[in-house]
Scaffold this active site. Sequence first.
Site, PDB file in Angstrom:
ATOM      1  CB  CYS A  12      -0.965   0.089   1.167  1.00 34.69           C
ATOM      2  SG  CYS A  12      -1.861  -1.431   1.448  1.00 34.69           S
ATOM      3  N   GLY A  38       1.144  -0.772  -4.805  1.00 36.77           N
ATOM      4  CA  GLY A  38      -0.010  -1.662  -4.732  1.00 36.77           C
ATOM      5  C   GLY A  38      -0.858  -1.514  -5.970  1.00 36.77           C
ATOM      6  CG  ASN A 112       2.180   1.829   3.624  1.00 36.58           C
ATOM      7  OD1 ASN A 112       2.150   0.648   3.306  1.00 36.58           O
ATOM      8  ND2 ASN A 112       3.254   2.557   3.561  1.00 36.58           N
ATOM      9  N   GLY A 113       0.942  -0.432   5.935  1.00 40.06           N
ATOM     10  CA  GLY A 113       1.673  -1.153   6.976  1.00 40.06           C
ATOM     11  C   GLY A 113       0.897  -2.371   7.417  1.00 40.06           C
ATOM     12  CB  CYS A 246      10.933  -0.630   5.946  1.00 39.25           C
ATOM     13  SG  CYS A 246      11.047  -1.934   4.720  1.00 39.25           S
ATOM     14  CB  SER A 293      13.979  -2.109  -8.054  1.00 38.81           C
ATOM     15  OG  SER A 293      13.998  -3.512  -8.162  1.00 38.81           O
ATOM     16  CG  ASP A 355      17.662  -9.081  -8.871  1.00 37.51           C
ATOM     17  OD1 ASP A 355      17.065  -7.996  -8.744  1.00 37.51           O
ATOM     18  OD2 ASP A 355      17.067 -10.151  -9.076  1.00 37.51           O
ATOM     19  CG  ASP A 356      16.012  -5.647  -5.992  1.00 37.14           C
ATOM     20  OD1 ASP A 356      15.430  -6.563  -5.400  1.00 37.14           O
ATOM     21  OD2 ASP A 356      15.621  -5.178  -7.082  1.00 37.14           O
ATOM     22  CB  CYS A 392       8.432  -8.495   6.314  1.00 42.07           C
ATOM     23  SG  CYS A 392       7.903  -6.848   6.833  1.00 42.07           S
ATOM     24  CB  CYS A 445      13.156  -2.285  10.282  1.00 50.23           C
ATOM     25  SG  CYS A 445      12.635  -4.009  10.428  1.00 50.23           S
ATOM     26  CB  CYS A 448      13.350  -9.461   6.108  1.00 45.20           C
ATOM     27  SG  CYS A 448      13.848  -7.922   5.370  1.00 45.20           S
TER      28      CYS A 448
HETATM   29  S1  SF4 Z   1      11.436  -6.909   8.231  1.00 47.73           S
HETATM   30 FE1  SF4 Z   1      12.452  -6.281   6.290  1.00 47.73          FE
HETATM   31  S2  SF4 Z   1      10.789  -5.774   4.858  1.00 47.73           S
HETATM   32 FE2  SF4 Z   1       9.913  -5.838   6.945  1.00 47.73          FE
HETATM   33  S3  SF4 Z   1       9.983  -3.715   7.686  1.00 47.73           S
HETATM   34 FE3  SF4 Z   1      11.852  -4.729   8.401  1.00 47.73          FE
HETATM   35  S4  SF4 Z   1      13.370  -4.311   6.750  1.00 47.73           S
HETATM   36 FE4  SF4 Z   1      11.336  -3.873   5.927  1.00 47.73          FE
END
Ligand code: SF4
Length: 469
Positions: A12, A38, A112-113, A246, A293, A355-356, A392, A445, A448
């Site tokens: 989103c 989205g 969003n989230g 994130c 990307s 690639d990312d 995530c 964050c 992941c």
């Molecule tokens: S876990 Fe990964 S994808 Fe989810 S908010 Fe944290 S950095 Fe972003």
Amino acid sequence: MLAEIKGLNEECGVFGVWGHQDAAQLTYYGLHALQHRGQEGTGIVVSDGKTLKGVKGEGLVTEIFTADRMAELTGSAAIGHVRYATAGGGGYENVQPLLFHSQSGSLALAHNGNLINANSLKHQLEAQGSIFQTSSDSEVLAHLIRRSGFAHKNDQVKNALSMLKGAYAYLIMTENELMVALDPQGLRPLSLACLGDAYIVASETCAFDVIGAEYIRDIQPGELLIINDSGLKSEQFAVNSTKAMCMMEYVYFSRPDSNILGVNVHTARKNMGKRLAVEAPIDADVVTGVPDSSISAAIGYAEATGIPYEMGLIKNKYVGRTFIQPTQALREQGVKMKLSAVRGVVEGKRVVMVDDSIVRGTTSRRIVNLLKEAGATEVHVVISSPPIKNPCFYGIDTATKEELIASDKSVEEICKIIGADSLTFLSTEGMVAALGQTEGSNGFCLGCFTGNYPTEIYPDTLQYYYQRG
Ligand code: SF4
């Protein structure tokens, strides 16, 4: 990489306007700029100061908002939403903004989230008599506001927000106010701008540029911004808020022309490519990036190594959306339709493919194969982020832990599975340093990648993420 084929999807984008006669039209353009966040559903709710009125539907911005429908959306305030559905699923009823009418007035929400305590809050609320219109976690906030015992709307909203855990950038609109709230970790991007006397808020700053709005600042973690005809008022609803933006917004999700917390996304990705060149120098003839990307990181890698950047892969922009194809086998066919290797560029060459990220590995295998079929003699895969080993919980559909190829496989094993001649991931330190951050990973964050999440994780959320699919 293409969001729809990768199995890594944003959930989103939000956009809001206060104090402009063309509020709905501006929101249309803003949502169009946020469409990458989205593609499954979109909606706009407007306020004319007396009533709230909305249009929404399943599909793209250009499909849902026909001229006739836009003509209905009159008023000087609006909020809009583009949705990618994971938690709560798809369906018309889950398309936002959600609109609620009651004796005391109307309320529209765009979120969003992902709320990680939505299930337990829903159980509590249902036990108290609430009936939910949707299966989306976003609706919880409306019920919490409604049930708050405070007399004033701002206190009701602050009290309700303080009960939420997880990631949320919320736009909340009544007939005479627009409230903008960001979770105490600031996990999702949300910024403020002005256009003449009007205020604009958006998930990404690229949405300001398309309407000529002037960026003012980012919304702060734990902040509730209240916008009405008297101006702006900022309040803090969460104490002890600590920023944990994130990291995937920089790596993959946001548009390269957006700035997040003052860092341009293209520049961040380019720096990640430059760091990769230091961490993974490779003897090769050409560098190519997986569109769209990964292009910025590929340019950075090429610039730092001196190996020429070439367009070895191109994307067919006119293929239908892959998300309507339900199976993995069909998704893989989607990759073939969407990406083509340029034989004239890669034939007889040793190729560095940037690639990312790698999620399941199936897409990477397919792209390596495309390059080899087109005559590349070697394909070295370099990834501008560390291996994604964990799901995530905050609104990014990364797939379950079992589906993530890096959750239980070594780099060597992944390299073999995707058929590459070598595979290198960027280090966590390199990724953080690419953002100009010199004091460790504070402020981001990295859940992941590292498994260290910035909030507590609720058991019902864990169960969902490890068992679905
Ligand atoms: S876990 Fe990964 S994808 Fe989810 S908010 Fe944290 S950095 Fe972003």
